[in-house]
Structures are given as C-alpha cells and as structure tokens.
Design a protein around this motif. Structure first.
Motif, PDB file in Angstrom:
ATOM      1  N   SER A 157       0.733  -1.030  -0.099  1.00  0.00           N
ATOM      2  CA  SER A 157       0.082  -0.041  -0.050  1.00  0.00           C
ATOM      3  C   SER A 157       0.822   1.255  -0.259  1.00  0.00           C
ATOM      4  CB  SER A 157      -0.916  -0.100   1.283  1.00  0.00           C
ATOM      5  OG  SER A 157      -0.095   0.090   2.424  1.00  0.00           O
ATOM      6  N   SER A 158       0.367   2.393  -0.472  1.00  0.00           N
ATOM      7  CA  SER A 158       0.880   3.687  -0.237  1.00  0.00           C
ATOM      8  C   SER A 158       0.755   4.466   1.108  1.00  0.00           C
ATOM      9  CB  SER A 158       0.213   4.733  -1.291  1.00  0.00           C
ATOM     10  OG  SER A 158      -0.987   5.037  -1.082  1.00  0.00           O
ATOM     11  N   ALA A 159       1.463   5.313   1.358  1.00  0.00           N
ATOM     12  CA  ALA A 159       1.445   6.107   2.488  1.00  0.00           C
ATOM     13  C   ALA A 159       0.006   6.618   2.713  1.00  0.00           C
ATOM     14  CB  ALA A 159       2.368   7.166   2.567  1.00  0.00           C
ATOM     15  N   PRO A 160      -0.715   7.255   1.877  1.00  0.00           N
ATOM     16  CA  PRO A 160      -1.972   7.655   2.289  1.00  0.00           C
ATOM     17  C   PRO A 160      -3.015   6.629   2.498  1.00  0.00           C
ATOM     18  CG  PRO A 160      -1.276   8.675   0.174  1.00  0.00           C
ATOM     19  CD  PRO A 160      -0.558   7.881   0.669  1.00  0.00           C
ATOM     20  N   GLU A 161      -2.686   5.590   1.921  1.00  0.00           N
ATOM     21  CA  GLU A 161      -3.679   4.379   1.921  1.00  0.00           C
ATOM     22  C   GLU A 161      -3.638   3.835   3.389  1.00  0.00           C
ATOM     23  OE1 GLU A 161      -3.904   2.678  -2.560  1.00  0.00           O
ATOM     24  OE2 GLU A 161      -2.493   1.870  -1.177  1.00  0.00           O
ATOM     25  N   ARG A 162      -2.128   3.687   4.048  1.00  0.00           N
ATOM     26  CA  ARG A 162      -2.078   3.159   5.319  1.00  0.00           C
ATOM     27  C   ARG A 162      -2.607   4.037   6.225  1.00  0.00           C
ATOM     28  NH1 ARG A 162       4.352   2.183   4.533  1.00  0.00           N
ATOM     29  NH2 ARG A 162       4.097   2.008   2.197  1.00  0.00           N
ATOM     30  N   LEU A 163      -2.316   5.436   6.045  1.00  0.00           N
ATOM     31  CA  LEU A 163      -2.835   6.241   6.990  1.00  0.00           C
ATOM     32  C   LEU A 163      -4.085   6.217   7.001  1.00  0.00           C
ATOM     33  CD1 LEU A 163      -2.284   8.310   9.156  1.00  0.00           C
ATOM     34  CD2 LEU A 163      -2.200  10.255   7.473  1.00  0.00           C
ATOM     35  N   ALA A 164      -4.725   6.085   5.901  1.00  0.00           N
ATOM     36  CA  ALA A 164      -6.428   5.963   6.222  1.00  0.00           C
ATOM     37  C   ALA A 164      -7.107   4.897   6.714  1.00  0.00           C
ATOM     38  CB  ALA A 164      -6.905   6.066   4.668  1.00  0.00           C
TER      39      ALA A 164
END
Length: 237
Positions: A157-164
C-alpha cells in the motif's frame, strides 16, 4: 509502583478476566484457576513493566490506563507496536514461547493499574481445562492471521492508504472524534512512512475538510474518501 493486592484472588478479578474476548463464557472455575496468585499494581506514567529479553514470568490484564509495547533497533530507534487499553491483556502469548522471554518491552502511558497473572497458573489451567487451551489457540491463530494481512498491506500500500486505514480502525465517537494512541512520530514509524509525509497528509486532508484537529486529537468530517483510500485493507474473512 504501588502494590494494591499481595497475591490473593479477589472476587473483582474474575469478572474482569471474563471480559476478554478469548475467555468469555468459560466456566468461572477455569477463570479462577487462571487468577491464582494474581497481583494488582498501580504504576505511574512511563514505568517499564518488563523489558525485551526478560524471563516471561507473567502476563498482564489492564484494569485502567494504557500499556504500550515497543522494540528498539540497533541504533536505539524506537518502534511502538501497539497500545493496549483498559480491558485488554498483554503478553499472554509470551507465556508459551519456547525461549521463555518477552519479545518486546512494555511500559505505561499515564497512571495505569494492571493485574499480573502468572505463567505457572496459565500452564496449569490449560493442562486441567482443555477448553481454555483451545480458546487460546484460536485467539493466537486469529492474531497471526491479522498480522499476516497487515504485513501484506504494509508492503503493497501507499502512505495515504496506510494512514487512512489506520485512522478508520481507531475507536471514534458518534461525532467522529478519534484520539491517536501514539505521537505522530511514533505513528509514522509504525506505518513505515516518514514523519514529514504523515504531517503533510494530515494537513492536506484538513484542507480538503476530510478531518480536523491537531497533535493526537482529531475529528473525521468526511470518512468516505478515507474509506476509498483504505479499500483493500480489510479481508473478506
């Protein structure tokens, strides 16, 4: 640290053990055998409960407060793996590890009251009550499956996906209020992203009115785009 109980088994501990998802519904006699020799202790903020590599003599049941489990890298960098809240247990899996040592360090966040339950009582209870051993095995298997899924998600996953995905997993009030159990720097390390990237994402999402807040206190204003980003983090079973 303050000793509240000297090792007897007070009546209030059994209902507390029964609230653990893995142990709910078991015969009270089983829970009483688990609680033999339990000790209740009150700790101040930042006290170490056990260290990585220590002999694993007991597991913890949190009555109030918070316990975080951490590991330190070769250069001293700190990674917080999880923060356990009241009603959660800590290190019960370590009671069955062949090397007999804690794999992480545990310390308190704020004033915390814990019950220390012994490894010996856990082993004896499992030997006497196969239903308990089966419940624990099912719980450990469930956790292992979750960790495998999380590892795959972190690597794909990408950083935005992980944080979300992380924000959506946190408990929130009907008004959408959430509290980060970690500092932003700790959270960034936990998610495998740079602290600057996490700060930028939160700022961008505030600009887009997806959320608002600061430091550890946030409110989700529009969870829909976060759910879109986090799609794929949940497994069908």
């Amino acid at each position: 640290m303050t000793f509240i109980n000297n090792g007897s088994t007070p009546s209030e501990l059994i209902p507390l053990i029964a609230t653990l998802p893995a142990l709910g519904g078991l015969d009270p006699a089983v829970l009483e055998s688990l609680a033999q020799g339990a000790q209740q202790r009150q700790h101040r903020d930042g006290e170490t409960l056990f260290c990585e590599g220590d002999t694993a003599t007991h597991w913890l049941l949190i009555e109030s407060g918070c316990v975080e489990v951490v590991r330190f890298g070769h250069e001293g960098q700190e990674l917080v793996f999880h923060c356990f809240q009241a009603g959660h247990s800590v290190a019960e899996a370590a009671m069955f590890m062949a090397h007999g040592r804690y794999p992480m360090t545990a310390r308190t966040q704020g004033t915390t009251v814990v019950w220390r339950l012994s490894r010996e009582a856990m082993h004896q209870a499992c030997e006497r009550h196969p239903a308990l051993a089966l419940r624990l095995l099912q719980d450990f298997s469930k956790r292992l499956y979750r960790y495998i899924n999380e590892m795959q998600w972190l690597t794909t996953s990408s950083a935005p996906e992980r944080l979300a995905a992380y924000l959506l997993r946190l408990p929130r009030t009907p008004q959408g209020e959430i509290t980060l159990p970690l500092s932003q720097r700790q959270l960034a390390a936990n998610l495998g992203i740079r602290a600057e990237t996490l700060s930028r994402l939160l700022a961008d999402w505030q600009t887009q009115s997806w959320l608002c807040g600061q430091r550890r206190s946030w409110t989700l204003l529009n969870a829909s785009p976060l759910r879109d980003l986090a799609f794929g983090s949940a497994r069908p079973f």
